[in-house]
Scaffold this motif. Structure first.
Motif, PDB file in Angstrom:
ATOM      1  N   ASN A  66      28.767   8.600  69.688  1.00 31.14           N
ATOM      2  CA  ASN A  66      30.154   9.026  69.473  1.00 31.14           C
ATOM      3  C   ASN A  66      30.422  10.460  69.914  1.00 31.14           C
ATOM      4  O   ASN A  66      31.543  10.949  69.761  1.00 31.14           O
ATOM      5  N   ALA A  67      29.418  11.133  70.438  1.00 29.68           N
ATOM      6  CA  ALA A  67      29.563  12.482  71.000  1.00 29.68           C
ATOM      7  C   ALA A  67      30.272  13.445  70.046  1.00 29.68           C
ATOM      8  O   ALA A  67      31.133  14.220  70.464  1.00 29.68           O
ATOM      9  N   HIS A  68      29.935  13.389  68.763  1.00 25.76           N
ATOM     10  CA  HIS A  68      30.483  14.286  67.730  1.00 25.76           C
ATOM     11  C   HIS A  68      32.003  14.186  67.579  1.00 25.76           C
ATOM     12  O   HIS A  68      32.619  15.111  67.055  1.00 25.76           O
ATOM     13  N   ASP A  69      32.618  13.103  68.010  1.00 28.05           N
ATOM     14  CA  ASP A  69      34.065  12.929  67.872  1.00 28.05           C
ATOM     15  C   ASP A  69      34.352  12.443  66.449  1.00 28.05           C
ATOM     16  O   ASP A  69      34.115  11.280  66.121  1.00 28.05           O
ATOM     17  N   ALA A  70      34.881  13.327  65.601  1.00 27.50           N
ATOM     18  CA  ALA A  70      35.104  13.005  64.185  1.00 27.50           C
ATOM     19  C   ALA A  70      36.108  11.876  63.981  1.00 27.50           C
ATOM     20  O   ALA A  70      36.160  11.277  62.903  1.00 27.50           O
ATOM     21  N   GLU A  71      36.900  11.576  64.993  1.00 30.65           N
ATOM     22  CA  GLU A  71      37.848  10.458  64.893  1.00 30.65           C
ATOM     23  C   GLU A  71      37.147   9.111  65.048  1.00 30.65           C
ATOM     24  O   GLU A  71      37.676   8.087  64.638  1.00 30.65           O
ATOM     25  N   MET A  72      35.983   9.132  65.670  1.00 28.47           N
ATOM     26  CA  MET A  72      35.222   7.896  65.857  1.00 28.47           C
ATOM     27  C   MET A  72      34.369   7.656  64.613  1.00 28.47           C
ATOM     28  O   MET A  72      34.001   8.586  63.911  1.00 28.47           O
ATOM     29  N   ARG A  73      34.077   6.421  64.345  1.00 30.03           N
ATOM     30  CA  ARG A  73      33.354   6.052  63.141  1.00 30.03           C
ATOM     31  C   ARG A  73      31.960   5.538  63.466  1.00 30.03           C
ATOM     32  O   ARG A  73      31.709   4.980  64.532  1.00 30.03           O
ATOM     33  N   VAL A  74      31.079   5.713  62.489  1.00 30.59           N
ATOM     34  CA  VAL A  74      29.766   5.093  62.497  1.00 30.59           C
ATOM     35  C   VAL A  74      29.796   4.053  61.384  1.00 30.59           C
ATOM     36  O   VAL A  74      30.117   4.380  60.237  1.00 30.59           O
ATOM     37  N   LEU A  75      29.507   2.815  61.732  1.00 32.27           N
ATOM     38  CA  LEU A  75      29.476   1.732  60.757  1.00 32.27           C
ATOM     39  C   LEU A  75      28.038   1.534  60.306  1.00 32.27           C
ATOM     40  O   LEU A  75      27.143   1.372  61.138  1.00 32.27           O
ATOM     41  N   VAL A  76      27.824   1.567  58.995  1.00 32.35           N
ATOM     42  CA  VAL A  76      26.514   1.288  58.416  1.00 32.35           C
ATOM     43  C   VAL A  76      26.687   0.091  57.494  1.00 32.35           C
ATOM     44  O   VAL A  76      27.493   0.133  56.564  1.00 32.35           O
ATOM     45  N   MET A  77      25.948  -0.967  57.791  1.00 33.44           N
ATOM     46  CA  MET A  77      26.032  -2.169  56.978  1.00 33.44           C
ATOM     47  C   MET A  77      24.661  -2.453  56.380  1.00 33.44           C
ATOM     48  O   MET A  77      23.675  -2.554  57.104  1.00 33.44           O
ATOM     49  N   LEU A  78      24.617  -2.521  55.053  1.00 33.63           N
ATOM     50  CA  LEU A  78      23.381  -2.788  54.326  1.00 33.63           C
ATOM     51  C   LEU A  78      23.467  -4.196  53.747  1.00 33.63           C
ATOM     52  O   LEU A  78      24.412  -4.506  53.019  1.00 33.63           O
ATOM     53  N   THR A  79      22.496  -5.036  54.068  1.00 40.27           N
ATOM     54  CA  THR A  79      22.473  -6.397  53.554  1.00 40.27           C
ATOM     55  C   THR A  79      21.182  -6.592  52.776  1.00 40.27           C
ATOM     56  O   THR A  79      20.088  -6.571  53.356  1.00 40.27           O
ATOM     57  N   ALA A  80      21.317  -6.751  51.467  1.00 40.09           N
ATOM     58  CA  ALA A  80      20.162  -6.960  50.593  1.00 40.09           C
ATOM     59  C   ALA A  80      19.867  -8.445  50.518  1.00 40.09           C
ATOM     60  O   ALA A  80      20.741  -9.242  50.175  1.00 40.09           O
ATOM     61  N   ARG A  81      18.657  -8.795  50.870  1.00 43.55           N
ATOM     62  CA  ARG A  81      18.191 -10.172  50.740  1.00 43.55           C
ATOM     63  C   ARG A  81      17.067 -10.184  49.714  1.00 43.55           C
ATOM     64  O   ARG A  81      16.619  -9.133  49.261  1.00 43.55           O
ATOM     65  N   GLU A  82      16.599 -11.348  49.373  1.00 45.47           N
ATOM     66  CA  GLU A  82      15.596 -11.458  48.311  1.00 45.47           C
ATOM     67  C   GLU A  82      14.356 -10.620  48.598  1.00 45.47           C
ATOM     68  O   GLU A  82      13.817  -9.977  47.702  1.00 45.47           O
ATOM     69  N   ASP A  83      13.901 -10.598  49.844  1.00 45.37           N
ATOM     70  CA  ASP A  83      12.638  -9.934  50.157  1.00 45.37           C
ATOM     71  C   ASP A  83      12.746  -8.878  51.246  1.00 45.37           C
ATOM     72  O   ASP A  83      11.738  -8.436  51.794  1.00 45.37           O
ATOM     73  N   GLU A  84      13.972  -8.452  51.587  1.00 42.71           N
ATOM     74  CA  GLU A  84      14.142  -7.449  52.626  1.00 42.71           C
ATOM     75  C   GLU A  84      15.524  -6.805  52.546  1.00 42.71           C
ATOM     76  O   GLU A  84      16.443  -7.357  51.945  1.00 42.71           O
ATOM     77  N   LEU A  85      15.601  -5.645  53.166  1.00 43.20           N
ATOM     78  CA  LEU A  85      16.876  -4.945  53.309  1.00 43.20           C
ATOM     79  C   LEU A  85      17.133  -4.797  54.802  1.00 43.20           C
ATOM     80  O   LEU A  85      16.296  -4.263  55.528  1.00 43.20           O
ATOM     81  N   VAL A  86      18.275  -5.310  55.252  1.00 44.21           N
ATOM     82  CA  VAL A  86      18.665  -5.233  56.659  1.00 44.21           C
ATOM     83  C   VAL A  86      19.723  -4.146  56.779  1.00 44.21           C
ATOM     84  O   VAL A  86      20.704  -4.137  56.037  1.00 44.21           O
ATOM     85  N   VAL A  87      19.509  -3.229  57.710  1.00 44.30           N
ATOM     86  CA  VAL A  87      20.424  -2.115  57.929  1.00 44.30           C
ATOM     87  C   VAL A  87      20.906  -2.170  59.377  1.00 44.30           C
ATOM     88  O   VAL A  87      20.091  -2.222  60.301  1.00 44.30           O
ATOM     89  N   ARG A  88      22.220  -2.166  59.555  1.00 39.93           N
ATOM     90  CA  ARG A  88      22.803  -2.084  60.899  1.00 39.93           C
ATOM     91  C   ARG A  88      23.579  -0.778  60.982  1.00 39.93           C
ATOM     92  O   ARG A  88      24.383  -0.481  60.101  1.00 39.93           O
ATOM     93  N   VAL A  89      23.342  -0.034  62.046  1.00 44.18           N
ATOM     94  CA  VAL A  89      24.069   1.201  62.305  1.00 44.18           C
ATOM     95  C   VAL A  89      24.701   1.041  63.682  1.00 44.18           C
ATOM     96  O   VAL A  89      23.993   0.812  64.665  1.00 44.18           O
ATOM     97  N   ALA A  90      26.027   1.144  63.745  1.00 50.69           N
ATOM     98  CA  ALA A  90      26.738   0.965  65.013  1.00 50.69           C
ATOM     99  C   ALA A  90      27.683   2.134  65.251  1.00 50.69           C
ATOM    100  O   ALA A  90      28.344   2.609  64.329  1.00 50.69           O
ATOM    101  N   ASP A  91      27.731   2.581  66.495  1.00 51.86           N
ATOM    102  CA  ASP A  91      28.688   3.616  66.869  1.00 51.86           C
ATOM    103  C   ASP A  91      29.773   2.986  67.721  1.00 51.86           C
ATOM    104  O   ASP A  91      29.760   1.779  67.968  1.00 51.86           O
ATOM    105  N   GLN A  92      30.719   3.799  68.163  1.00 54.87           N
ATOM    106  CA  GLN A  92      31.812   3.286  68.977  1.00 54.87           C
ATOM    107  C   GLN A  92      31.564   3.498  70.465  1.00 54.87           C
ATOM    108  O   GLN A  92      32.439   3.294  71.285  1.00 54.87           O
ATOM    109  N   GLY A  93      30.366   3.942  70.779  1.00 52.01           N
ATOM    110  CA  GLY A  93      29.847   3.891  72.123  1.00 52.01           C
ATOM    111  C   GLY A  93      30.503   4.675  73.219  1.00 52.01           C
ATOM    112  O   GLY A  93      30.748   4.155  74.292  1.00 52.01           O
TER     113      GLY A  93
END
Length: 152
Positions: A66-93
């Motif tokens: 996102n080149a430090h553009d404060a108007e752009m967002r970083v999405l962080v999605m945490l998915t808790a499953r029985e035996d693992e934690l899945v983390v997705r981090v996405a920028d606006q590219g």
């Protein structure tokens, strides 16, 4: 207002954060993920590994994607499953990730001779997490999917 859901409800097991592209907000993702991981039963060492990997991924999204553009967002999605934690981090590219940079091990000699000491974040993420995958996000930006398994 809807009735409270049970702990078995998958909707309760997903946390989504939309962070501004400003350094410092990676701490929000780190704190949220570590709280969730502790609730899931992860030990202190695994929680610290998770915190470090998320800090690197979110910082990369802020600085590079996102080149430090404060108007752009970083999405962080945490998915808790029985035996693992899945983390997705996405920028606006704003800047697409060069996939050749996602696999090599950095050279200590090269790093010592360069003024820019960066280049260790992706390697560190790969070392700390059990599964790591770099892709293009549905929005067209960059995305990293990280999985950490719960060791019982």
């Amino acid at each position: 207002m809807s009735a409270p859901t049970s702990d078995n409800d998958p909707a309760e097991r997903v946390i989504e954060l939309r962070l501004p592209s400003k350094l410092g907000y990676e701490k929000v993702a780190m704190d949220t993920a570590s709280s969730l991981a502790r609730r899931m039963g992860f030990g202190p060492d695994r929680v610290e590994a998770l915190r470090t990997a998320i800090a690197e991924a979110v910082t990369n999204a802020i600085e590079h994607g996102n080149a430090h553009d404060a108007e752009m967002r970083v999405l962080v999605m945490l998915t808790a499953r029985e035996d693992e934690l899945v983390v997705r981090v996405a920028d606006q590219g704003r800047k697409q990730l060069d996939h050749e940079q996602t696999t090599p091990t950095p050279s200590i000699e090269d790093a010592l001779n360069r003024q820019d000491k960066g280049g260790w974040g992706i390697w560190l993420i790969r070392e700390l997490m059990d599964e790591v995958e770099f892709t293009t996000a549905p929005s067209g930006g960059n995305q990293v999917r990280m999985v950490i398994h719960l060791e019982r």
